[in-house]
Design a protein around this motif. Structure first.
Motif, PDB file in Angstrom:
ATOM      1  N   VAL A 220       0.543  -1.149  -0.166  1.00 38.44           N
ATOM      2  CA  VAL A 220      -0.179  -0.058   0.306  1.00 38.44           C
ATOM      3  C   VAL A 220       0.770   1.411   0.112  1.00 38.44           C
ATOM      4  O   VAL A 220       1.636   1.159   0.303  1.00 38.44           O
ATOM      5  CB  VAL A 220      -0.751   0.103   0.962  1.00 38.44           C
ATOM      6  N   LYS A 221       0.738   2.377  -0.869  1.00 41.82           N
ATOM      7  CA  LYS A 221       1.070   3.183  -1.207  1.00 41.82           C
ATOM      8  C   LYS A 221       0.604   5.100   0.583  1.00 41.82           C
ATOM      9  O   LYS A 221      -0.437   4.946   0.785  1.00 41.82           O
ATOM     10  CB  LYS A 221       0.605   4.788  -1.958  1.00 41.82           C
ATOM     11  N   VAL A 222       1.717   4.393   1.565  1.00 39.16           N
ATOM     12  CA  VAL A 222       1.424   4.893   2.603  1.00 39.16           C
ATOM     13  C   VAL A 222       2.257   6.654   2.657  1.00 39.16           C
ATOM     14  O   VAL A 222       3.073   6.682   2.170  1.00 39.16           O
ATOM     15  CB  VAL A 222       1.731   4.869   3.937  1.00 39.16           C
ATOM     16  N   TYR A 223       0.863   7.264   2.901  1.00 39.47           N
ATOM     17  CA  TYR A 223       1.331   8.105   2.957  1.00 39.47           C
ATOM     18  C   TYR A 223       1.243   8.738   5.175  1.00 39.47           C
ATOM     19  O   TYR A 223       0.386   9.201   5.352  1.00 39.47           O
ATOM     20  CB  TYR A 223       0.312   9.907   3.096  1.00 39.47           C
ATOM     21  N   GLU A 224       2.470   9.004   5.634  1.00 36.01           N
ATOM     22  CA  GLU A 224       2.212   9.357   6.913  1.00 36.01           C
ATOM     23  C   GLU A 224       2.209  11.113   7.280  1.00 36.01           C
ATOM     24  O   GLU A 224       3.372  11.918   7.072  1.00 36.01           O
ATOM     25  CB  GLU A 224       4.186   9.145   7.260  1.00 36.01           C
ATOM     26  N   VAL A 225       1.380  11.473   8.301  1.00 38.67           N
ATOM     27  CA  VAL A 225       1.234  12.662   8.563  1.00 38.67           C
ATOM     28  C   VAL A 225       1.687  12.675  10.464  1.00 38.67           C
ATOM     29  O   VAL A 225       0.774  11.493  10.775  1.00 38.67           O
ATOM     30  CB  VAL A 225      -0.260  12.253   8.783  1.00 38.67           C
ATOM     31  N   SER A 226       2.959  13.581  10.208  1.00 41.60           N
ATOM     32  CA  SER A 226       3.205  13.793  11.313  1.00 41.60           C
ATOM     33  C   SER A 226       2.235  14.520  12.565  1.00 41.60           C
ATOM     34  O   SER A 226       1.902  15.439  11.640  1.00 41.60           O
ATOM     35  CB  SER A 226       4.490  14.821  11.197  1.00 41.60           C
ATOM     36  N   SER A 227       2.097  14.462  13.312  1.00 43.87           N
ATOM     37  CA  SER A 227       1.659  15.083  14.437  1.00 43.87           C
ATOM     38  C   SER A 227       2.758  15.626  15.888  1.00 43.87           C
ATOM     39  O   SER A 227       2.451  15.261  16.762  1.00 43.87           O
ATOM     40  CB  SER A 227      -0.083  14.041  14.641  1.00 43.87           C
ATOM     41  N   PRO A 228       3.250  17.115  15.614  1.00 43.05           N
ATOM     42  CA  PRO A 228       4.122  17.042  16.515  1.00 43.05           C
ATOM     43  C   PRO A 228       4.056  18.095  17.233  1.00 43.05           C
ATOM     44  O   PRO A 228       4.724  17.732  18.346  1.00 43.05           O
ATOM     45  CB  PRO A 228       5.447  17.661  15.848  1.00 43.05           C
ATOM     46  N   THR A 229       2.744  18.424  17.871  1.00 38.13           N
ATOM     47  CA  THR A 229       2.237  19.558  19.098  1.00 38.13           C
ATOM     48  C   THR A 229       1.800  18.211  19.548  1.00 38.13           C
ATOM     49  O   THR A 229       0.644  17.542  19.971  1.00 38.13           O
ATOM     50  CB  THR A 229       1.322  20.664  18.367  1.00 38.13           C
ATOM     51  N   PHE A 230       2.104  19.277  20.823  1.00 41.74           N
ATOM     52  CA  PHE A 230       1.292  18.048  21.819  1.00 41.74           C
ATOM     53  C   PHE A 230       0.037  18.133  22.426  1.00 41.74           C
ATOM     54  O   PHE A 230       0.053  19.760  22.238  1.00 41.74           O
ATOM     55  CB  PHE A 230       2.731  18.126  23.097  1.00 41.74           C
ATOM     56  N   GLY A 231      -0.691  17.834  22.481  1.00 44.17           N
ATOM     57  CA  GLY A 231      -2.198  17.634  23.081  1.00 44.17           C
ATOM     58  C   GLY A 231      -3.255  17.982  21.787  1.00 44.17           C
ATOM     59  O   GLY A 231      -4.091  18.371  22.078  1.00 44.17           O
ATOM     60  N   SER A 232      -2.650  18.296  20.563  1.00 43.39           N
ATOM     61  CA  SER A 232      -3.234  18.211  19.572  1.00 43.39           C
ATOM     62  C   SER A 232      -3.905  17.370  19.066  1.00 43.39           C
ATOM     63  O   SER A 232      -2.959  15.736  18.822  1.00 43.39           O
ATOM     64  CB  SER A 232      -2.627  19.037  18.661  1.00 43.39           C
ATOM     65  N   ARG A 233      -5.014  17.173  18.658  1.00 45.33           N
ATOM     66  CA  ARG A 233      -5.286  15.838  18.048  1.00 45.33           C
ATOM     67  C   ARG A 233      -5.926  16.442  17.301  1.00 45.33           C
ATOM     68  O   ARG A 233      -6.532  14.793  16.097  1.00 45.33           O
ATOM     69  CB  ARG A 233      -7.076  15.306  19.219  1.00 45.33           C
ATOM     70  N   GLU A 234      -6.546  17.073  16.588  1.00 45.77           N
ATOM     71  CA  GLU A 234      -6.867  18.087  14.867  1.00 45.77           C
ATOM     72  C   GLU A 234      -5.713  17.460  13.976  1.00 45.77           C
ATOM     73  O   GLU A 234      -6.015  18.181  13.277  1.00 45.77           O
ATOM     74  CB  GLU A 234      -7.644  19.021  14.896  1.00 45.77           C
ATOM     75  N   GLU A 235      -4.297  17.738  14.514  1.00 46.94           N
ATOM     76  CA  GLU A 235      -3.328  18.476  13.862  1.00 46.94           C
ATOM     77  C   GLU A 235      -3.719  16.602  12.298  1.00 46.94           C
ATOM     78  O   GLU A 235      -3.432  15.637  13.399  1.00 46.94           O
ATOM     79  CB  GLU A 235      -2.061  17.621  14.547  1.00 46.94           C
ATOM     80  N   GLY A 236      -2.482  17.261  11.441  1.00 49.01           N
ATOM     81  CA  GLY A 236      -2.774  17.013  10.290  1.00 49.01           C
ATOM     82  C   GLY A 236      -3.890  16.290   9.698  1.00 49.01           C
ATOM     83  O   GLY A 236      -4.206  16.094   8.392  1.00 49.01           O
ATOM     84  N   ALA A 237      -5.277  16.806   9.548  1.00 47.60           N
ATOM     85  CA  ALA A 237      -6.474  17.081   9.613  1.00 47.60           C
ATOM     86  C   ALA A 237      -6.382  17.679   8.219  1.00 47.60           C
ATOM     87  O   ALA A 237      -7.145  17.397   6.649  1.00 47.60           O
ATOM     88  CB  ALA A 237      -7.607  17.837  10.403  1.00 47.60           C
ATOM     89  N   ARG A 238      -5.529  19.050   7.975  1.00 50.92           N
ATOM     90  CA  ARG A 238      -5.888  19.643   6.228  1.00 50.92           C
ATOM     91  C   ARG A 238      -5.401  18.754   5.883  1.00 50.92           C
ATOM     92  O   ARG A 238      -5.581  18.414   4.269  1.00 50.92           O
ATOM     93  CB  ARG A 238      -5.047  20.751   6.655  1.00 50.92           C
ATOM     94  N   GLU A 239      -4.225  18.425   5.928  1.00 48.42           N
ATOM     95  CA  GLU A 239      -3.269  17.633   5.063  1.00 48.42           C
ATOM     96  C   GLU A 239      -4.181  16.024   4.631  1.00 48.42           C
ATOM     97  O   GLU A 239      -3.961  15.472   2.924  1.00 48.42           O
ATOM     98  CB  GLU A 239      -1.861  17.025   5.991  1.00 48.42           C
ATOM     99  N   ILE A 240      -4.849  15.774   5.311  1.00 50.45           N
ATOM    100  CA  ILE A 240      -5.670  14.146   5.146  1.00 50.45           C
ATOM    101  C   ILE A 240      -6.675  14.958   3.866  1.00 50.45           C
ATOM    102  O   ILE A 240      -6.698  13.696   3.109  1.00 50.45           O
ATOM    103  CB  ILE A 240      -5.767  13.697   6.095  1.00 50.45           C
ATOM    104  N   VAL A 241      -6.744  15.858   4.392  1.00 45.33           N
ATOM    105  CA  VAL A 241      -8.153  16.201   3.169  1.00 45.33           C
ATOM    106  C   VAL A 241      -7.770  16.484   1.938  1.00 45.33           C
ATOM    107  O   VAL A 241      -7.885  16.382   1.243  1.00 45.33           O
ATOM    108  CB  VAL A 241      -9.025  17.621   3.925  1.00 45.33           C
ATOM    109  N   GLU A 242      -6.452  16.868   2.054  1.00 40.18           N
ATOM    110  CA  GLU A 242      -5.395  17.441   0.710  1.00 40.18           C
ATOM    111  C   GLU A 242      -5.073  16.771  -0.053  1.00 40.18           C
ATOM    112  O   GLU A 242      -5.960  16.513  -1.271  1.00 40.18           O
ATOM    113  CB  GLU A 242      -4.690  18.377   0.831  1.00 40.18           C
ATOM    114  N   LEU A 243      -4.737  15.913   0.804  1.00 46.42           N
ATOM    115  CA  LEU A 243      -4.295  13.998   0.237  1.00 46.42           C
ATOM    116  C   LEU A 243      -5.514  13.313  -0.415  1.00 46.42           C
ATOM    117  O   LEU A 243      -5.328  12.528  -1.357  1.00 46.42           O
ATOM    118  CB  LEU A 243      -3.966  13.435   1.260  1.00 46.42           C
ATOM    119  N   ARG A 244      -6.845  13.990  -0.378  1.00 45.78           N
ATOM    120  CA  ARG A 244      -7.890  12.927  -0.632  1.00 45.78           C
ATOM    121  C   ARG A 244      -8.618  13.949  -2.017  1.00 45.78           C
ATOM    122  O   ARG A 244      -8.670  13.050  -2.882  1.00 45.78           O
ATOM    123  CB  ARG A 244      -9.117  12.626   0.159  1.00 45.78           C
ATOM    124  N   ARG A 245      -7.713  14.826  -2.024  1.00 46.13           N
ATOM    125  CA  ARG A 245      -8.647  15.994  -2.628  1.00 46.13           C
ATOM    126  C   ARG A 245      -7.573  15.231  -4.136  1.00 46.13           C
ATOM    127  O   ARG A 245      -8.355  15.837  -5.596  1.00 46.13           O
ATOM    128  CB  ARG A 245      -8.748  17.631  -2.537  1.00 46.13           C
TER     129      ARG A 245
END
Length: 345
Positions: A220-245
């Motif tokens: 499977v082609k994998v796109y690793e979405v990093s979440s470096p900010t402590f305590g953030s649950r939504e981090e990476g959401a925009r990147e995932i949406v863009e990957l789907r678009r």
């Protein structure tokens, strides 16, 4: 008319054991045995002491007892974010099993926005309370931060992978559990997937890495979405949406159900339908209402982990034994957020 001194209620903290003993008609030593269980006491005596304590509002001074004793039956728990359902359930289960074992537990819970520095301070506070052993249930603090405590009290890590040779652990088998989700995503025909990999949580990082590895090994082609900010649950959401678009992915995998839940408003705002446009998987299986939301996830065995952790701690209090690392497998929950990939329909 102002109340007399006799009418005023005495603070429970000012009621001594000696007063309780006098009220119950027993010696102070007998009252102490009732509260602290050092030797057996006749049932009628025990009842008389408890009734006297209730009338006077007496609060047993467990701190004074632990300071006077060489060892303590009070255990400490460092718990990460009890507002997280997985940690909240673990706390409840640990407390129940600790009580059933005839022990007591005091809990320190840094907020989900406080990092490793605060958790290290919390460990120091627990030692200051002279606890007889410590449970560590957090994916933030690292093994090297626990090393200074290992010669002082038994330490049992609960709910997160641990490989340190001197630390006992009872944890979820994150690699196996991640494999369950990978198998489900691959079986649904997905050939491109995003995986969120947080930096600050040992457990979530391990889950993310295992999912990336498993998908890659399955082609499977994998796109690793990093979440470096402590305590953030939504981090990476925009990147995932863009990957789907850009039609690079048809699935997104999250290392916790809370992160999946936090992504849903972003998917809705982007006009993405779940799972028609984008399949989603979570992790934990504890979130209230998860059956109604239909998440595809892994149910981690929180209850078993708590039971085993207390059994291990009980054995350590009796006799220090060589550390063991126990891994408990979870169960795949097939929900409605994972469907066949559009190209595989």
């Amino acid at each position: 008319m102002a109340p007399s001194m006799d009418d005023k209620v005495t603070s429970p903290l000012k009621v001594t054991m000696a007063k309780v003993a006098l009220e119950a008609g027993v010696s102070r030593a007998t009252a102490s045995r009732v509260f602290y269980g050092s030797t057996p006491v006749a049932e009628h005596t025990r009842r008389a002491v408890y009734e006297a304590a209730e009338r006077l509002g007496y609060v047993p001074n467990t701190m004074a007892r632990s300071l006077a004793a060489r060892s303590s039956d009070i255990l400490g728990l460092l718990l990460r974010a009890p507002d997280n359902p997985a940690y909240g359930l673990l706390f409840a289960e640990l407390q129940a099993h600790v009580s059933a074992a005839g022990l007591q537990m005091v809990t320190v819970a840094p907020s989900r926005h406080e990092g490793a520095h605060f958790e290290r301070q919390a460990l120091n506070r627990l030692l200051g309370l002279r606890v007889g052993g410590m449970f560590v249930s957090t994916g933030v603090i690292r093994a090297e931060m626990l090393e200074p405590f290992l010669d002082l009290v038994p330490v049992v890590v609960v709910g997160r992978p641990e490989s340190h040779p001197d630390i006992h652990s009872v944890s979820y088998d994150e690699d196996y559990n991640a494999g369950l989700l990978v198998d489900a995503v691959v079986a649904a025909g997905h050939r491109g997937a995003a995986v969120v990999v947080p930096d600050h949580s040992v457990s979530e990082h391990r889950r993310g890495v295992a999912m990336v590895r498993g998908l890659t090994e399955r082609g499977v082609k994998v796109y690793e979405v990093s979440s470096p900010t402590f305590g953030s649950r939504e981090e990476g959401a925009r990147e995932i949406v863009e990957l789907r678009r850009e039609e690079r992915i048809t699935a997104a995998m999250f290392p916790s159900d809370w992160r999946l839940l936090a992504f849903l408003p972003h998917a809705q705002e982007a006009g993405l339908k779940v799972p028609d446009d984008l399949s989603l998987t979570g992790f934990d299986g504890i979130l209230p209402g998860i059956d109604l939301m239909g998440f595809t996830t892994v149910r981690i065995p929180v209850e078993d982990a708590a039971r085993r952790a207390v059994e291990v701690m009980r054995a350590q209090l009796d006799e220090r034994t060589p550390p063991r690392h126990e891994l408990l497998p979870g169960t795949l929950v097939r929900g409605r957020t994972l469907a066949q990939a559009p190209t595989a329909r």
